[in-house]
Scaffold this motif. Structure first.
Motif, mmCIF file in Angstrom:
data_model
loop_
_atom_site.group_PDB
_atom_site.id
_atom_site.type_symbol
_atom_site.label_atom_id
_atom_site.label_comp_id
_atom_site.label_asym_id
_atom_site.label_seq_id
_atom_site.Cartn_x
_atom_site.Cartn_y
_atom_site.Cartn_z
ATOM 1 N N ALA A 1 0.973 -0.962 -0.198
ATOM 2 C CA ALA A 1 0.089 0.014 0.067
ATOM 3 C C ALA A 1 1.001 0.925 0.284
ATOM 4 C CB ALA A 1 -1.104 0.175 1.135
ATOM 5 N N THR A 2 1.907 1.525 0.929
ATOM 6 C CA THR A 2 2.784 2.537 1.260
ATOM 7 C C THR A 2 3.536 2.386 -0.502
ATOM 8 O OG1 THR A 2 3.229 1.776 3.023
ATOM 9 C CG2 THR A 2 4.730 3.167 1.568
ATOM 10 N N ASP A 3 4.164 1.515 -0.635
ATOM 11 C CA ASP A 3 4.442 1.517 -2.670
ATOM 12 C C ASP A 3 3.801 2.111 -3.612
ATOM 13 O OD1 ASP A 3 7.507 1.373 -1.749
ATOM 14 O OD2 ASP A 3 6.815 -1.435 -2.249
ATOM 15 N N LEU A 4 2.736 1.596 -3.158
ATOM 16 C CA LEU A 4 1.030 2.148 -4.660
ATOM 17 C C LEU A 4 0.900 3.433 -4.400
ATOM 18 C CD1 LEU A 4 -0.321 1.015 -6.871
ATOM 19 C CD2 LEU A 4 -2.604 0.461 -4.932
ATOM 20 N N PHE A 5 1.110 4.471 -3.169
ATOM 21 C CA PHE A 5 0.537 5.427 -2.743
ATOM 22 C C PHE A 5 1.948 6.771 -3.317
ATOM 23 C CE2 PHE A 5 -2.453 4.416 0.716
ATOM 24 C CZ PHE A 5 -3.495 4.027 -0.113
ATOM 25 N N GLN A 6 3.084 5.568 -4.005
ATOM 26 C CA GLN A 6 4.009 6.551 -3.212
ATOM 27 C C GLN A 6 4.349 6.744 -5.276
ATOM 28 O OE1 GLN A 6 6.905 4.866 -0.405
ATOM 29 N NE2 GLN A 6 7.667 7.096 -0.383
ATOM 30 N N GLN A 7 3.906 5.829 -5.946
ATOM 31 C CA GLN A 7 3.379 5.827 -7.335
ATOM 32 C C GLN A 7 4.429 4.595 -6.974
ATOM 33 O OE1 GLN A 7 1.178 7.376 -8.422
ATOM 34 N NE2 GLN A 7 0.406 8.229 -6.925
ATOM 35 N N ASP B 1 5.012 -0.701 -9.419
ATOM 36 C CA ASP B 1 5.613 -1.983 -9.778
ATOM 37 C C ASP B 1 5.991 -3.027 -8.417
ATOM 38 O OD1 ASP B 1 4.728 -1.941 -12.844
ATOM 39 O OD2 ASP B 1 7.549 -1.303 -12.954
ATOM 40 N N SER B 2 6.422 -2.527 -7.444
ATOM 41 C CA SER B 2 7.049 -2.558 -6.060
ATOM 42 C C SER B 2 5.611 -2.591 -5.612
ATOM 43 C CB SER B 2 7.946 -0.821 -5.581
ATOM 44 O OG SER B 2 9.635 -0.549 -5.949
ATOM 45 N N ALA B 3 4.529 -2.390 -5.263
ATOM 46 C CA ALA B 3 3.602 -3.041 -5.014
ATOM 47 C C ALA B 3 3.515 -3.975 -5.399
ATOM 48 C CB ALA B 3 2.571 -1.542 -4.731
ATOM 49 N N ALA B 4 3.485 -4.501 -6.749
ATOM 50 C CA ALA B 4 2.919 -5.398 -7.433
ATOM 51 C C ALA B 4 3.390 -6.286 -7.039
ATOM 52 C CB ALA B 4 2.399 -5.735 -8.844
ATOM 53 N N ALA B 5 4.867 -6.383 -6.459
ATOM 54 C CA ALA B 5 5.673 -7.053 -6.268
ATOM 55 C C ALA B 5 5.940 -7.644 -4.758
ATOM 56 C CB ALA B 5 7.314 -6.665 -6.141
ATOM 57 N N ALA B 6 5.218 -6.523 -3.601
ATOM 58 C CA ALA B 6 5.049 -6.961 -2.146
ATOM 59 C C ALA B 6 4.204 -7.781 -2.083
ATOM 60 C CB ALA B 6 4.637 -5.688 -2.185
ATOM 61 N N PHE B 7 2.734 -7.989 -3.475
ATOM 62 C CA PHE B 7 1.600 -8.425 -3.653
ATOM 63 C C PHE B 7 1.904 -9.571 -3.121
ATOM 64 C CE2 PHE B 7 -1.493 -4.549 -3.093
ATOM 65 C CZ PHE B 7 -1.965 -5.148 -2.103
ATOM 66 N N ARG B 8 2.568 -10.051 -5.273
ATOM 67 C CA ARG B 8 3.217 -11.052 -5.042
ATOM 68 C C ARG B 8 4.148 -12.032 -3.798
ATOM 69 N NH1 ARG B 8 4.463 -8.659 -10.066
ATOM 70 N NH2 ARG B 8 6.217 -8.128 -9.935
ATOM 71 N N ILE C 1 -9.631 -1.451 6.152
ATOM 72 C CA ILE C 1 -8.137 -0.562 6.396
ATOM 73 C C ILE C 1 -7.186 -0.035 5.070
ATOM 74 C CG2 ILE C 1 -5.417 -0.901 7.123
ATOM 75 C CD1 ILE C 1 -6.530 -3.028 9.189
ATOM 76 N N PHE C 2 -7.947 -1.104 3.936
ATOM 77 C CA PHE C 2 -7.311 -0.438 2.637
ATOM 78 C C PHE C 2 -7.986 0.116 1.704
ATOM 79 C CE2 PHE C 2 -4.377 -2.961 4.925
ATOM 80 C CZ PHE C 2 -3.130 -2.926 4.880
ATOM 81 N N PRO C 3 -7.673 1.273 1.144
ATOM 82 C CA PRO C 3 -9.049 1.585 0.386
ATOM 83 C C PRO C 3 -8.783 0.282 -0.982
ATOM 84 C CG PRO C 3 -7.512 3.352 -0.197
ATOM 85 C CD PRO C 3 -6.730 2.334 1.454
ATOM 86 N N PRO C 4 -10.268 1.144 -1.733
ATOM 87 C CA PRO C 4 -10.157 -0.074 -3.043
ATOM 88 C C PRO C 4 -8.741 0.010 -4.229
ATOM 89 C CG PRO C 4 -12.057 1.255 -2.456
ATOM 90 C CD PRO C 4 -11.460 1.889 -1.775
ATOM 91 N N GLN C 5 -8.620 0.900 -4.707
ATOM 92 C CA GLN C 5 -7.409 1.337 -5.634
ATOM 93 C C GLN C 5 -5.669 -0.056 -4.654
ATOM 94 O OE1 GLN C 5 -8.258 3.593 -3.550
ATOM 95 N NE2 GLN C 5 -6.252 5.450 -3.127
#
Length: 342
Positions: free
Chosen positions: A72-78, A81-88, A103-107
């Motif tokens: 979530a933090t990586d996604l909010f920092q634009q 790719d890093s956010a997708a890697a953390a989710f993987r 806790i986390f918004p829809p995006q």
């Protein structure tokens, strides 16, 4: 510029404090930094918490939480790719985990679902100790999977499942081999693999199983019928024994008497003849009073005896059935990547 310098200072300050803190403390600080929108500090703290190794490493449940906040933090920092890697990494850790929508918004949750659908993952969950074995297969998308049970040397014992798995499937084993018999005690291997195997797909998994046979509990024998309900079926042996004892005592007394039948104190033939006659009379009395069946009581006891015999036969049948169906005690090891194909 001042904002960038502030973020850099927070990152440096967080990094300086890291070595003295546990992974759990780092995670809590990273969550608080995320909630305060201090994303640079949150990334540093969360990544460091995930890097800690045993004995201070995060348990899987806390590791999943850290990966959710990091993505979530990586996604909010634009940093998509890093956010997708953390989710993987989160999907591979626990395919059934879902970020909390409160806790986390829809995006954030939408990105997780997108990554989950595109990430091929196969996992196995087994109880550490059980008598009724069930393995739960978990996938992130529909996959064809085979689950086999083999001996430690690779000899196939039983094909447990061969077919599609969507999300999750419980694979049960009835404890029998392909021939319908109990397996011998020893070490076995549960092998779970995608079919067909793909180079970029999930890798096959295995779990070692130590199997021992538990002797079954058998039923005790029913107690035989007893008095007062069960009547004596033979006459007493006391009169016969009394006649025998009286004859023996009387015969001995005749032999031991002083010269009643002769002039001297020595035993004479007449004395022995009398003793023998008395002893024979005792033997006759003994055999005449031998225990005899009491027919009336035997007939009266017949129903009770038949019921007792019926219960004995039922216990014999049940114990034979239990001995032929021994229980298995199965101890499972950790889930690991398969070393070789089954």
């Amino acid at each position: 510029m001042p904002r960038a310098l502030l973020a850099l200072a927070l990152l440096v300050a967080a990094t300086i404090r890291l070595p003295a803190q546990s992974a759990s403390e780092l995670l809590q600080q990273g969550v608080r930094a995320y909630q305060k929108l201090e994303y640079d500090a949150a990334v540093a703290l969360l990544r460091e918490s995930l890097l800690r190794r045993e004995p201070s490493a995060l348990p899987d449940s806390q590791r999943a939480r850290a990966l959710s906040y990091l993505a979530a933090t990586d996604l909010f920092q634009q940093q998509r790719d890093s956010a997708a890697a953390a989710f993987r990494a989160l999907v591979r850790l626990d395919p059934r985990y879902r970020p909390d929508e409160l806790i986390f918004p829809p995006q954030v949750t939408n990105l997780y679902e997108e990554v989950r659908r595109s990430t091929k993952v196969l996992s196995v969950q087994v109880p550490p100790v059980t008598e009724w074995f069930t393995a739960r297969l978990v996938t992130t998308s529909v996959q064809s999977v085979t689950a086999t049970l083999a001996r430690d040397d690779g000899t196939l014992v039983r094909m447990l499942y061969d077919g599609p798995v969507a999300d999750s499937l419980a694979v049960k084993w009835d404890g029998l081999t392909a021939a319908g018999t109990l397996p011998e005690e020893g070490r076995y291997v549960l092998h779970v693999a995608p079919r067909p195997p793909l180079e970029d797909g999930p890798r096959p998994l295995q779990v070692t199983l130590d199997i021992t046979q538990v002797p079954p509990d058998t039923l005790p024998w029913p107690a035989p019928p007893t008095a007062p309900a069960f009547l004596p079926e033979r006459t007493s042996a006391t009169p016969a024994l009394g006649s025998l004892a009286a004859g023996a005592v009387a015969g001995g007394a005749v032999v031991a008497l002083p010269s009643l039948f002769g002039r001297s104190g020595e035993a004479t033939g007449a004395r022995f003849a009398v003793a023998a006659a008395v002893s024979i009379a005792g033997l006759v009395g003994f055999f005449a009073h031998q225990p005899r069946p009491i027919e009336a009581n035997i007939r009266a006891n017949a129903p009770a005896r038949a019921e007792w015999q019926r219960r004995v036969d039922a216990v014999k049948t049940e114990n034979a059935k239990r001995r032929g169906a021994a229980r298995l005690l199965i101890r499972a090891g950790p889930v690991t990547v398969a070393e070789r194909a089954p």
